[in-house]
Motif scaffolding. Structure first.
Motif, PDB file in Angstrom:
ATOM      1  N   UNK A 322       0.900  -1.080  -0.055  1.00 38.34           N
ATOM      2  CA  UNK A 322      -0.010  -0.035   0.033  1.00 38.34           C
ATOM      3  C   UNK A 322       0.926   1.283  -0.004  1.00 38.34           C
ATOM      4  N   UNK A 323       0.568   1.975  -1.018  1.00 37.52           N
ATOM      5  CA  UNK A 323       1.428   3.163  -1.090  1.00 37.52           C
ATOM      6  C   UNK A 323       0.719   4.739  -1.068  1.00 37.52           C
ATOM      7  N   UNK A 324       1.421   5.619  -0.552  1.00 37.15           N
ATOM      8  CA  UNK A 324       0.533   6.939  -0.601  1.00 37.15           C
ATOM      9  C   UNK A 324       1.684   8.070  -0.913  1.00 37.15           C
ATOM     10  N   UNK A 325       1.657   8.658  -2.178  1.00 36.63           N
ATOM     11  CA  UNK A 325       2.462   9.649  -2.419  1.00 36.63           C
ATOM     12  C   UNK A 325       1.845  11.027  -2.637  1.00 36.63           C
ATOM     13  N   UNK A 326       2.411  12.005  -2.867  1.00 29.36           N
ATOM     14  CA  UNK A 326       1.998  13.364  -2.982  1.00 29.36           C
ATOM     15  C   UNK A 326       0.872  13.416  -3.663  1.00 29.36           C
ATOM     16  N   UNK A 327       0.726  12.719  -4.979  1.00 29.72           N
ATOM     17  CA  UNK A 327      -0.240  12.895  -5.935  1.00 29.72           C
ATOM     18  C   UNK A 327      -1.143  11.718  -5.940  1.00 29.72           C
ATOM     19  N   UNK A 328      -0.818  10.574  -5.646  1.00 30.48           N
ATOM     20  CA  UNK A 328      -1.507   9.394  -5.787  1.00 30.48           C
ATOM     21  C   UNK A 328      -1.338   8.486  -4.731  1.00 30.48           C
ATOM     22  N   UNK A 329      -2.542   7.900  -4.442  1.00 31.49           N
ATOM     23  CA  UNK A 329      -2.356   6.634  -3.223  1.00 31.49           C
ATOM     24  C   UNK A 329      -3.052   5.402  -4.100  1.00 31.49           C
ATOM     25  N   UNK A 330      -2.597   4.216  -3.644  1.00 35.59           N
ATOM     26  CA  UNK A 330      -2.670   3.038  -4.397  1.00 35.59           C
ATOM     27  C   UNK A 330      -2.468   1.871  -3.348  1.00 35.59           C
ATOM     28  N   UNK A 331      -3.362   1.045  -3.742  1.00 34.82           N
ATOM     29  CA  UNK A 331      -3.439  -0.369  -2.718  1.00 34.82           C
ATOM     30  C   UNK A 331      -2.948  -1.347  -3.724  1.00 34.82           C
ATOM     31  N   UNK A 332      -1.725  -1.828  -3.896  1.00 38.56           N
ATOM     32  CA  UNK A 332      -1.307  -3.049  -4.701  1.00 38.56           C
ATOM     33  C   UNK A 332      -1.255  -4.381  -4.038  1.00 38.56           C
ATOM     34  N   UNK A 375     -13.850  11.182 -20.526  1.00 36.80           N
ATOM     35  CA  UNK A 375     -14.445  12.518 -20.282  1.00 36.80           C
ATOM     36  C   UNK A 375     -13.718  12.881 -19.007  1.00 36.80           C
ATOM     37  N   UNK A 376     -12.325  12.719 -18.700  1.00 40.69           N
ATOM     38  CA  UNK A 376     -11.356  13.314 -17.928  1.00 40.69           C
ATOM     39  C   UNK A 376     -11.345  14.658 -17.934  1.00 40.69           C
ATOM     40  N   UNK A 377     -11.585  15.251 -17.074  1.00 38.82           N
ATOM     41  CA  UNK A 377     -11.738  16.745 -16.933  1.00 38.82           C
ATOM     42  C   UNK A 377     -10.393  17.572 -17.507  1.00 38.82           C
ATOM     43  N   UNK A 378     -10.529  18.378 -18.241  1.00 44.31           N
ATOM     44  CA  UNK A 378      -9.271  18.902 -18.934  1.00 44.31           C
ATOM     45  C   UNK A 378      -8.065  19.333 -18.136  1.00 44.31           C
ATOM     46  N   UNK A 379      -8.765  19.717 -16.944  1.00 46.10           N
ATOM     47  CA  UNK A 379      -7.501  20.123 -15.795  1.00 46.10           C
ATOM     48  C   UNK A 379      -6.800  18.898 -15.265  1.00 46.10           C
ATOM     49  N   UNK A 380      -7.316  17.895 -15.383  1.00 41.96           N
ATOM     50  CA  UNK A 380      -6.603  16.725 -14.679  1.00 41.96           C
ATOM     51  C   UNK A 380      -5.862  15.872 -15.948  1.00 41.96           C
ATOM     52  N   UNK A 381      -6.165  16.113 -17.359  1.00 42.62           N
ATOM     53  CA  UNK A 381      -5.664  15.173 -18.332  1.00 42.62           C
ATOM     54  C   UNK A 381      -3.812  15.309 -18.365  1.00 42.62           C
ATOM     55  N   UNK A 382      -3.355  16.295 -18.056  1.00 39.96           N
ATOM     56  CA  UNK A 382      -1.856  16.157 -18.183  1.00 39.96           C
ATOM     57  C   UNK A 382      -1.414  15.553 -16.729  1.00 39.96           C
ATOM     58  N   UNK A 401     -14.406   6.801 -14.389  1.00 41.75           N
ATOM     59  CA  UNK A 401     -15.612   6.459 -13.815  1.00 41.75           C
ATOM     60  C   UNK A 401     -15.026   5.450 -12.405  1.00 41.75           C
ATOM     61  N   UNK A 402     -14.195   4.667 -12.804  1.00 39.42           N
ATOM     62  CA  UNK A 402     -13.726   3.549 -11.660  1.00 39.42           C
ATOM     63  C   UNK A 402     -13.121   4.452 -10.379  1.00 39.42           C
ATOM     64  N   UNK A 403     -12.546   5.646 -10.753  1.00 39.89           N
ATOM     65  CA  UNK A 403     -11.842   6.409  -9.912  1.00 39.89           C
ATOM     66  C   UNK A 403     -12.891   7.301  -8.993  1.00 39.89           C
ATOM     67  N   UNK A 404     -13.683   7.879  -9.748  1.00 45.20           N
ATOM     68  CA  UNK A 404     -14.575   9.015  -9.157  1.00 45.20           C
ATOM     69  C   UNK A 404     -15.731   8.028  -8.061  1.00 45.20           C
ATOM     70  N   UNK A 405     -15.949   6.427  -8.752  1.00 48.31           N
ATOM     71  CA  UNK A 405     -16.750   6.005  -8.064  1.00 48.31           C
ATOM     72  C   UNK A 405     -16.182   5.167  -6.824  1.00 48.31           C
ATOM     73  N   UNK A 406     -14.914   5.166  -6.889  1.00 51.48           N
ATOM     74  CA  UNK A 406     -14.370   4.331  -5.861  1.00 51.48           C
ATOM     75  C   UNK A 406     -14.351   2.972  -6.107  1.00 51.48           C
ATOM     76  N   UNK A 412      -6.715   9.873  -6.990  1.00 47.95           N
ATOM     77  CA  UNK A 412      -5.704  10.846  -7.346  1.00 47.95           C
ATOM     78  C   UNK A 412      -6.174  11.828  -6.562  1.00 47.95           C
ATOM     79  N   UNK A 413      -5.241  12.460  -5.576  1.00 44.82           N
ATOM     80  CA  UNK A 413      -5.548  13.404  -4.580  1.00 44.82           C
ATOM     81  C   UNK A 413      -6.004  14.779  -5.140  1.00 44.82           C
TER      82      UNK A 413
END
Length: 416
Positions: A322-332, A375-382, A401-406, A412-413
């Motif tokens: 399980x990892x938590x970084x400044x921008x991303x958290x992920x459970x591997x 349909x990822x928001x423009x401000x998140x695409x990069x 949708x998998x991210x936004x619906x958990x 993505x923080x």
């Protein structure tokens, strides 16, 4: 003249007791003079007078004389602040003076550890304030005047709202109490004084008071609805689009004030108008508001936030966990969710790069095309994450949708 029973009831309602240390905003005018002597008559002894001398007319010495005499006669200690009219040339004097004296009241209240400051606003002031609000067509949180409010982090009490100005003058005349009639109140270049020149009969006053009461009841119901929406960091656009124009304005006003409490009401109004225009069409995008703040919108939601960084990121992971970084958290713990297996390590989680291709069986090979179709928001695409295996192949790109619906253990923080 009405008796003191209304004041007794008001003081009781405001929970102001005879032994509470209270500040009275005092000017030697009829309103504040009446309040001082009415409090004295009711047995309030722990009272201090706060007076600002603006030196704004040739009659100031008379005002000062009455201030000193009232302090001596009432037994209430006087605290005075002096300022000079020429110091505010080029500014709106009414607004400047109000800000100045309320800062003085706040400083004195805090220094003396008083319960709050009492002002002598009365029924005429309540109606005048409402008429000004109507003339400006601006958003307000309350029509007329509240019996109690918070200004500069102190309580402001208005116990005389059931009295008219004439009631207070009658009280002074009946008790032969001198007061100062401020000549600047005759200056009709000042908006409030212009309104004071219009005389209303009792029926008109009654109608206005009913109107104020009705509007405040309606405003209370609207506020409850808005408060519920403002508790959410992201506002659902479909829900927003069903609101009336007034409620949309109030919602944006509250949200902007909540996120940026340091800006002025005038600036809030400007930003409300800017956001209203931007949100007319449900199009993903971003607009700059002020300082480091932006309004962000995707296909479903919008929110107001500080600038979301566009700095690229890349994190190397050597094994499952399980990892938590400044921008991303992920459970591997179970890497199969992300198409990650033991032979995939070390892997990298990074933002997309130009030319990224998906090394899976998905029909859409180009990563940028894929996230656009999601349909990822423009401000998140990069900043959108991909997972790269040890051979440099992009083996996983999450469905938005998998991210936004958990639905996956990936966060993505930057997504509110």
């Amino acid at each position: 003249m009405k008796n003191l029973e209304d004041l007794k009831l008001s003081l009781k309602k405001l929970n102001l007791k005879k032994d509470d240390l209270l500040i009275v905003a005092f000017s030697a005018g009829p309103d504040s003079t009446a309040l001082v002597y009415m409090l004295k008559e009711l047995g309030y002894t722990n009272v201090k007078l706060a007076y600002v001398n603006y030196h704004d007319s040739e009659f100031v010495p008379l005002e000062q004389k009455l201030v000193n005499e009232t302090s001596k006669d009432s037994g209430y200690e006087l605290f005075q602040n002096n300022v000079y009219l020429e110091d505010v040339s080029g500014q709106n004097f009414e607004n400047w003076a109000r800000v100045y004296r309320y800062k003085f009241f706040a400083s004195l209240t805090k220094t003396l550890n008083a319960k709050g400051t009492l002002t002598a606003h009365h029924k005429d002031d309540l109606i005048e304030t409402y008429l000004i609000q109507k003339s400006r067509s601006s958003l307000v949180t309350h029509y007329g005047l509240r019996e109690i409010s918070v200004i500069n982090n102190i309580y402001i009490y208005r116990p005389l709202l059931n009295y008219t100005k004439q009631d207070l003058i009658d009280y002074l005349n009946e008790n032969k109490i001198p007061y100062y009639d401020d000549i600047t109140n005759k200056n009709t270049s000042r908006l409030r004084n212009k309104i004071r020149t219009f005389k209303l009969n009792s029926e008109e006053i009654s109608t206005l008071l009913e109107e104020i009461s009705f509007k405040n009841e309606n405003l209370y119901l609207i506020s409850k609805q808005i408060d519920s929406l403002c508790q959410k960091e992201k506002i659902d656009y479909k829900e927003y689009s069903t609101l009336s124009d007034e409620i949309k304005k109030r919602l944006l006003w509250n949200k902007i004030s909540q996120v940026m409490p340091f800006i002025t009401e005038k600036k809030v109004q400007s930003l409300v108008n800017k956001c209203l225009e931007f949100l007319k069409n449900n199009k993903p995008g971003t607009i700059y508001l002020i300082d480091d703040y932006y309004l962000y919108q995707d296909s479903q939601y919008f929110f107001i936030s500080k600038y979301l960084t566009t700095n690229p990121y890349e994190y190397t992971i050597e094994k499952a966990g399980v990892y938590s970084f400044e921008t991303i958290s992920i459970d591997l713990t179970d890497g199969r969710v992300f198409n990650v297996f033991d032979y995939s390590y070390p892997i990298k989680i990074r933002c997309i790069k130009s030319g990224d291709k998906i090394s899976t069986k998905l029909k859409t090979k180009n990563v940028k095309h894929f996230i656009k179709s999601q349909k990822v928001p423009v401000y998140l695409r990069n900043l959108y994450p991909v997972i790269e295996d040890k051979n440099g192949n992009v083996i996983y790109v999450p469905f938005y949708s998998d991210i936004t619906n958990h639905l996956i253990p990936l966060t993505i923080k930057l997504i509110h």
